[in-house]
Write a protein that holds these residues in place. Structure first.
Motif, mmCIF file in Angstrom:
data_model
loop_
_atom_site.group_PDB
_atom_site.id
_atom_site.type_symbol
_atom_site.label_atom_id
_atom_site.label_comp_id
_atom_site.label_asym_id
_atom_site.label_seq_id
_atom_site.Cartn_x
_atom_site.Cartn_y
_atom_site.Cartn_z
ATOM 1 N N SER A 75 7.224 -16.158 -5.241
ATOM 2 C CA SER A 75 6.828 -15.507 -3.986
ATOM 3 C C SER A 75 5.927 -14.310 -4.243
ATOM 4 N N ASP A 76 5.874 -13.847 -5.496
ATOM 5 C CA ASP A 76 5.003 -12.724 -5.849
ATOM 6 C C ASP A 76 3.642 -13.185 -6.375
ATOM 7 N N VAL A 131 4.627 4.618 -1.221
ATOM 8 C CA VAL A 131 5.437 3.657 -0.476
ATOM 9 C C VAL A 131 4.492 2.787 0.371
ATOM 10 N N ILE A 132 4.756 1.520 0.414
ATOM 11 C CA ILE A 132 3.884 0.595 1.148
ATOM 12 C C ILE A 132 3.874 0.976 2.644
ATOM 13 N N ARG A 133 2.694 0.927 3.249
ATOM 14 C CA ARG A 133 2.557 1.285 4.670
ATOM 15 C C ARG A 133 2.938 0.092 5.548
ATOM 16 N N ASN A 134 3.329 0.394 6.770
ATOM 17 C CA ASN A 134 3.732 -0.692 7.674
ATOM 18 C C ASN A 134 2.616 -1.700 7.917
ATOM 19 N N ILE A 137 2.580 -4.092 5.102
ATOM 20 C CA ILE A 137 3.680 -5.069 5.174
ATOM 21 C C ILE A 137 3.324 -6.181 6.142
ATOM 22 N N TYR A 141 2.122 -8.884 2.693
ATOM 23 C CA TYR A 141 2.999 -8.047 1.876
ATOM 24 C C TYR A 141 2.739 -8.178 0.374
ATOM 25 N N GLU A 142 2.679 -9.404 -0.116
ATOM 26 C CA GLU A 142 2.581 -9.592 -1.560
ATOM 27 C C GLU A 142 1.205 -9.192 -2.094
ATOM 28 N N GLY A 168 10.197 2.097 -4.363
ATOM 29 C CA GLY A 168 11.204 1.362 -3.601
ATOM 30 C C GLY A 168 11.341 -0.087 -4.026
ATOM 31 N N HIS A 169 10.664 -0.474 -5.072
ATOM 32 C CA HIS A 169 10.684 -1.860 -5.492
ATOM 33 C C HIS A 169 11.037 -1.937 -6.998
ATOM 34 N N LEU D 114 18.320 1.365 -1.416
ATOM 35 C CA LEU D 114 17.289 2.198 -2.032
ATOM 36 C C LEU D 114 16.095 1.404 -2.526
ATOM 37 N N GLY D 115 16.217 0.080 -2.493
ATOM 38 C CA GLY D 115 15.101 -0.700 -3.026
ATOM 39 C C GLY D 115 15.207 -2.165 -2.663
ATOM 40 N N THR D 116 14.204 -2.908 -3.095
ATOM 41 C CA THR D 116 14.111 -4.310 -2.685
ATOM 42 C C THR D 116 15.132 -5.195 -3.389
ATOM 43 N N LEU D 208 15.547 3.189 1.811
ATOM 44 C CA LEU D 208 14.302 2.416 1.925
ATOM 45 C C LEU D 208 13.959 2.306 3.411
ATOM 46 N N LYS D 209 12.669 2.358 3.730
ATOM 47 C CA LYS D 209 12.386 2.318 5.169
ATOM 48 C C LYS D 209 12.651 0.922 5.743
ATOM 49 N N LYS D 215 11.436 -6.936 5.774
ATOM 50 C CA LYS D 215 10.539 -7.887 5.115
ATOM 51 C C LYS D 215 11.254 -8.624 3.992
#
Lengths: 230, 230, 230, 230
Positions: A75-76, A131-134, A137, A141-142, A168-169, D114-116, D208-209, D215
């Motif tokens: 998926s990535d 941090v990824i912006r909305n 997303i 996303y990927e 966050g990932h 806190l994360g994915t 995490l937001k 997502k």
């Protein structure tokens, strides 16, 4: 290199993640590009390592179309192909959720250069993305995860840090081929672990001074490098 | 001892670093001196342990000239030979980037004596060197790492601590031969780990009182020692 | 039980410390008493576990005289025999420097009862001794270590905690035989590790409330216990 | 499924706890329900994993009466049967005292997202129950542990978190069968470990937001999921 050989190399690089304790179950994925053929071999999505075979490796083109393989690619995949399109010099990419590197990503902090173990492989900090912006997303996303990563290198030479943590990932690392990107994933995990221990022991400690960073990075990676066998 | 035997002992001491989980990939190196012949056997630079053979071990003289071997010796060779020249009584040296000892080195703090595990092997703190000065980096980085180390023992008996951590870098340990220096590297890592846990659990805890330090160090290392088999 | 059988049991209990990752090199020792014969079998001093054989186990009487064996008994023998003399109901004793239990000992804090894992085996805190006094060190260090331990149980039932940590030193555990004392050493290490993580995550957390302590301890150890097979 | 097959599956799921380093000695237990027959197969109480056989697995009905087996079922059996009675869609339950998940339970705090890694498996926090009340301990401790758990899902969809930590105690996880509940136990331990490291490194870090949580959870578990093989 034949597709068969490419898949074999990517399979072995993926399995090395298990040997190095960098993944459990289906976590993570490794890919390698064949620049001449314009194709990328990558782990299939959601397949546990204990069930993975070299035949399961999926081959896609740089627009993410399947060229060979019966399974759905990671998926990535779009993150990988985006990075291969942006950075012509890299040949392999590894993504893991290795424990300490992921803790830094979750803490949303770049990993400071605190010692020569770090300085031997990465010049200055290991960057942490924004941090990824909305809107990112929502868009794709990927692929936007790839953008998050390249954004860290707008003002910085990508060769100085073959690794990044996504806020966050989790981490992504790269190298001249799949095996080298896994090597960088293992080094990152150890550097992240040492940095965690250092900072929890002495929160006030500052970065290693520039002159030591230079010396260690150059003796191993500079044009007059004298580390290793020539 | 023949060169062949010397290389075999140094090879086995290097491989013990892997067994004891003190190194990954190409990290670290172990050497041993033959004082009669005036030569030092040491790991070659940048060779991964899984590929290392006894034949790869390089023999150099005390001025760092290769006496036997086809590979380049460890990039830290000058640190080893400097210490052998300064300290006539030591026979083996180990350098690792073991995780907890390196965290203390990165935190740039000596390891306090917090308990009898430490007091059994080292009298008082395990010293941490000063940060290397820029003029030292420019002059001869690896030899000056040796100077950083011996500077810790100007006012202190080197026999009281067969181990040191180099600020911003990692540990060095020594002993009567290569095997004993590896033994001290493994003990240091465990002592460093216990001290890390103790200090993060109770930052206010002070050093073990002098009388217990004395008792434990003397019962194991003093002239009336009664630990172990005579 | 013959001396041969006694030595075999003590040997196996000592080797279990290695299997459970509670010791490295020569750390630690396990003993077992034969109350009928008035003798204690114990590990010899300073012998590495990989070299230990059942024949090396030393048999001493309760006044520390060697009854059988060619090696010197553990330097901690007097601590063991003191405890056997004071506590008639115990049959085996284990001493380790296991990492997390030793960290608590070095932090000089009793291990609070924070959860049911602890409450299943120990009622209320795991005591930490006072720091040994100078007059104790001078008089008879190893026997006085036994006194430090029994002093923790002057106002407390020794059966409620088959384990203790000695301030600035490391843990001792006991049980009906050598194997059971090793079992308690392994449980202590895991309880100490969980308590370390809990306290560094939430320093304000208080002890488990009395009613849960009671319930868990009684369902496993009380007269109406219903845990396990009858 | 025959009783023999059911017991075999439950036996293998229990042994997987050992393979995944989630239990020592007799800690923990796994069960699986056969909804058609109205029976639950569960580990016997207090039996060490190294001695466990498939024949030892006990079969009880939903009122905790033994249907087949010569041993006493797990002392936590009433917690399992309570959950099976309340939640018709679950097929397997795992209880461990795995180290990091138990540390969070002892800290009496829900595990923040806190994360994915977390968001891939659990939507929002992993709940922590309230501390059990004294009247619950007195009434029926083990069944009330089930009540503590279901109380966390009064205002929350149980499918969003196949895992919970019981305050002052340890985790419970569930899934469509025993194997899946063990899988969730292993994921919980890794998520708990990452969250521990993140919070001790950066205590100020927030959750995490929401948009990333959405997502990741949806791409893996939503109706348009595209992770894994269809």
């Amino acid at each position: 290199m034949s597709f068969k050989e490419l898949k074999r190399e990517v399979y072995e690089a993926n399995m090395e993640l298990v040997t190095r304790d960098l993944v459990i179950y289906t976590f993570g994925n490794v890919s390698q590009i064949d620049r001449d053929k314009g194709v990328v071999a990558i782990k299939p999505s959601g397949v546990a390592y204990e069930n993975l075979t070299a035949d399961d490796i999926v081959i896609v083109d740089l627009e993410n179309n399947i060229v060979e393989g019966t399974m759905r690619p990671s998926s990535d995949t779009k993150t990988h192909t985006y990075l291969y399109r942006q950075w012509q010099h890299i040949g392999g990419i590894t993504h893991t959720h290795s424990t300490y590197a992921t803790a830094w990503a979750q803490a949303q902090q770049p990993i400071p250069c605190l010692g020569t173990t770090h300085a031997d492989y990465v010049f200055d900090t290991i960057p942490c993305t924004a941090v990824i912006r909305n809107d990112q997303i929502e868009r794709d996303y990927e692929e936007e995860t790839g953008v998050q990563i390249t954004d860290c290198f707008i003002d910085r030479d990508v060769n100085e840090s073959p690794m990044v943590i996504v806020a966050g990932h989790a981490p992504f690392t790269w190298g001249k081929d799949a095996a080298k990107s896994v090597y960088h994933a293992a080094l990152l995990e150890e550097i992240a672990r040492m940095a965690y221990l250092t900072k929890t022991l002495n929160p006030q400690i500052g970065d290693l001074k520039q002159e030591i960073m230079d010396k260690h990075y150059q003796r191993k990676n500079g044009k007059n490098a004298y580390y290793g066998q020539s």
